[in-house]
Design a protein around this motif. Sequence first.
Motif, PDB file in Angstrom:
ATOM      1  N   UNK A   3      -7.740   8.774   3.714  1.00  0.00           N
ATOM      2  CA  UNK A   3      -8.527   9.426   2.653  1.00  0.00           C
ATOM      3  C   UNK A   3      -7.995   9.058   1.268  1.00  0.00           C
ATOM      4  N   UNK A   4      -6.673   9.004   1.172  1.00  0.00           N
ATOM      5  CA  UNK A   4      -6.058   8.604  -0.104  1.00  0.00           C
ATOM      6  C   UNK A   4      -6.484   7.180  -0.458  1.00  0.00           C
ATOM      7  N   UNK A   5      -6.534   6.324   0.571  1.00  0.00           N
ATOM      8  CA  UNK A   5      -6.951   4.934   0.336  1.00  0.00           C
ATOM      9  C   UNK A   5      -8.427   4.907  -0.077  1.00  0.00           C
ATOM     10  N   UNK A  19       0.843  -1.201   0.000  1.00  0.00           N
ATOM     11  CA  UNK A  19       0.000   0.000   0.000  1.00  0.00           C
ATOM     12  C   UNK A  19       0.878   1.250   0.000  1.00  0.00           C
ATOM     13  N   UNK A  20       1.887   1.244   0.864  1.00  0.00           N
ATOM     14  CA  UNK A  20       2.716   2.445   0.959  1.00  0.00           C
ATOM     15  C   UNK A  20       3.566   2.659  -0.283  1.00  0.00           C
ATOM     16  N   UNK A  52      -5.224  -5.656   6.414  1.00  0.00           N
ATOM     17  CA  UNK A  52      -6.087  -6.544   5.627  1.00  0.00           C
ATOM     18  C   UNK A  52      -7.322  -5.784   5.154  1.00  0.00           C
ATOM     19  N   UNK A  53      -7.894  -4.967   6.060  1.00  0.00           N
ATOM     20  CA  UNK A  53      -9.094  -4.216   5.685  1.00  0.00           C
ATOM     21  C   UNK A  53      -8.751  -3.193   4.599  1.00  0.00           C
ATOM     22  N   UNK A  54      -7.604  -2.511   4.785  1.00  0.00           N
ATOM     23  CA  UNK A  54      -7.178  -1.536   3.770  1.00  0.00           C
ATOM     24  C   UNK A  54      -6.986  -2.251   2.426  1.00  0.00           C
ATOM     25  N   UNK A  55      -6.393  -3.451   2.479  1.00  0.00           N
ATOM     26  CA  UNK A  55      -6.166  -4.232   1.274  1.00  0.00           C
ATOM     27  C   UNK A  55      -7.477  -4.609   0.597  1.00  0.00           C
TER      28      UNK A  55
END
Lengths: 351, 111, 343
Positions: C154-156, C44-45, C297-300
């Motif tokens: 927010x970007x995510x 992600x980063x 995991x949630x962000x993914x």
Amino acid sequence: MKKVVVIGGGIAGMEGSTYLKSMGYDVTLIEKNSQLGGHLLKWEKLFPTMRLGKDVVNFLNDGIKISDVNVLLNTEVVKAEKNGNEYIIELNNGQKLNADAVLVATGYDTFNASQKEEYGYGVYDNVITSAELEELFTSGKTLTTPSGKVPKRIGFVHCVGSRDEKVGNIYCSKVCCVTAVKQSIEIKEKLPDVEVYCFYMDLRMFGMHFEALYREAQEKWGINFIRGRLSEACENIDHSLVVKVEDTLAGKPLKMNVDLLVLMVGIVPSQGTKDIGRIFGLEFGVNGFLKSLDQHMANSNSNVPGIFYAGTCVAPRPINNTFVDARSAAVMVASYLENYKVEGRINTINN
Amino acid sequence: MVDFGFSINKDRQIDFDNADRRIIEYVAKEESTIAICLICGACTATCSAGNFTDFNIRKITNMIRVGEIENLKEEIKKCMLCGKCQLVCPRGVNTRNIILKINEAIKIFHE
Amino acid sequence: MKLEGKKAIWKDYQKEIADDKYFYVRSCVRQNFFPGSETAFLKILRDELKKDVYEHPCHTTCTGIGYHGDVVPFDTAMTVVARQFALMTESGYENLVPSCITSFGLYTEILETWHHFPETENKIREYLKKATGREFKIPKNLAHASDVIFKFRKEIAAKAKHKLINKNTGESLKVVEHIGCHYSKMFPSKGVGGAEYPYVLTGMIEEWGGEIIDYPERRHCCGFGFRQYLVQANRGYSIACSKKKFDSMEPYKPDMIITNCPGCPMFLDRWQYTIKEMEGKTYGQNGEGIPVFTYEEVAGLVLGYDPWDLGLQMHQTDCEPVLDKMGVGYDKSKKRELIINNE
């Protein structure tokens, strides 16, 4: 005629002004609100006798009227300068007053309960402060929770903002224990079927008749006392609250649901007390209240000659003590202005 | 059911809303002075039984309020009903009668 | 519940989080517990947010587990941590990002100790120098990895392929957030939102479309407790802590649990299985468990990553109910295959 300016129109300021004027001084009483009476205006009944707050306000107002004190409402001190033995006090309306002596009676604020984050004041719907409960009594409205429910069980949390290093207040606010007992009884009078639980660390029933009131609460009204300080309050799905406390006498953690949680908020130095202290260069004590020249012998005297204290700007005090303190302060002001022979003792206090 | 070699610990927290309060309610009705007990412990300090057994009348008085009544029947058997506790009580709680009423309540609700 | 009240508290606990050039230090246990999480963080980063994240091959445990398990003395812990700082300094980085909550807590504790007792810092500098010849600078910024994801929530959200919303009903998923104890209970000012109402995970959930559940045992520990869990005979105590939380959250019918600590998702996930096997009790809907996730995991999932790439097949409480609600596609047959391959 010598001039005295009294700052703060609560109990101490009103009573101090009344006697100073009666003694023959030219007294101006400055009050920032539109009405005299201070916190007392919001207090329905007073411990331990259940005397009406408005009786006391009327008594104080009578004093102001009879002695004909010059009262300035909606007025605040913004600046002060010393000119010889005289103070020149500038007000927010631009007016300037001369004073040979100043009596500071700027009082207290109730502790901001939202600082005790874990009790959920301002977050959970049915957490209120003792001051808000009193306002509800004064309004004469039916006692319901903020959710609009007739409560079946109410919890009172003692020492909120008092005896608590975490919020920076290590002292006892003196009036909250007995206020909880008083308010519990009033709740039982209004809603006989409600269960009341007080959560306390120890009950400080120091005043005359306080212990009797506590006994009455247990014996006549069936109010329950659990020794333990709340660690947290949480909201249930139905918006009631679950309180977590140790029953320290059982030696076990305990949880209990209550419909309404009343936080017994303590006494902190008012913003006015802090401001006036700064303006006049007064010393503050470790607890943030104004520091008396001496705690035993010169309670009303400050570190600055000609500036005197009355009431809760110095320490938490119940109303009876505030009356005594204000009258006593008036005597100390007179002693200073007339330079009584005994005044020399004050100047030699070694602190 | 699978045995993992351990069991789930019982919660020690007193769940006040689900506590068995029948004993305290009975005693409070029959011996109303229990309401004014300060839980000071003078009764226990002087207690004849408490000096030789782990009987603790102060603790019992407090425990029944929150429904902690395990072993209560066995506990109160240790009391010799001598009445010394009542003699020292600063508030005039009829401690001796509290024991008798607890005994009655146990018979009514738990036997 | 009054949201304004919480917002007022959140305002009091804002923390500075660096916005690039991170020195990332992994957790000892997360790669076993939730093997896709740290990989997802890096992806992600680096790939989504184009940030510079560096990992040093010589990074070791911070000793937090040993320190909290009473087998590593504080001086030793401080010296090991000083070595991590040295690796960071040598690599030319200043912003330290631990993956583990207990590491974050220990780093914070050490930095606070040195702040108040500079002589201790000097002593540790000496120890490190004698033992390894290394020197170090104090990190300019210390943020937990969940703080970094919070910063970029927010970007995510802007790149979201899925939201925390039930596709069939259009309603927000009800989410329980569980914060690791060492995140802010010891030093409330070091956590986003403080200790009583932490905002770090709440902020992500709000931003990604979910609805937060605030239940009475929210603040209770998951039950890991280091010393407690490690001994089999004590596990009844550990599992009772998790059970207390499940019993308390059950009436709110949560769709999922999201956590930011290595131990919490492990225990909240595995103990649900254990409770089911021991007592036959389940806490989710239709006799299922409540799926438990790490925030990575949630962000993914929000970013549309494949659930099996995120390692969700390694969860003991099945995640599929949440995947179905979110409308995340997955290959059923692959799940078992991946587990067998891992075995």
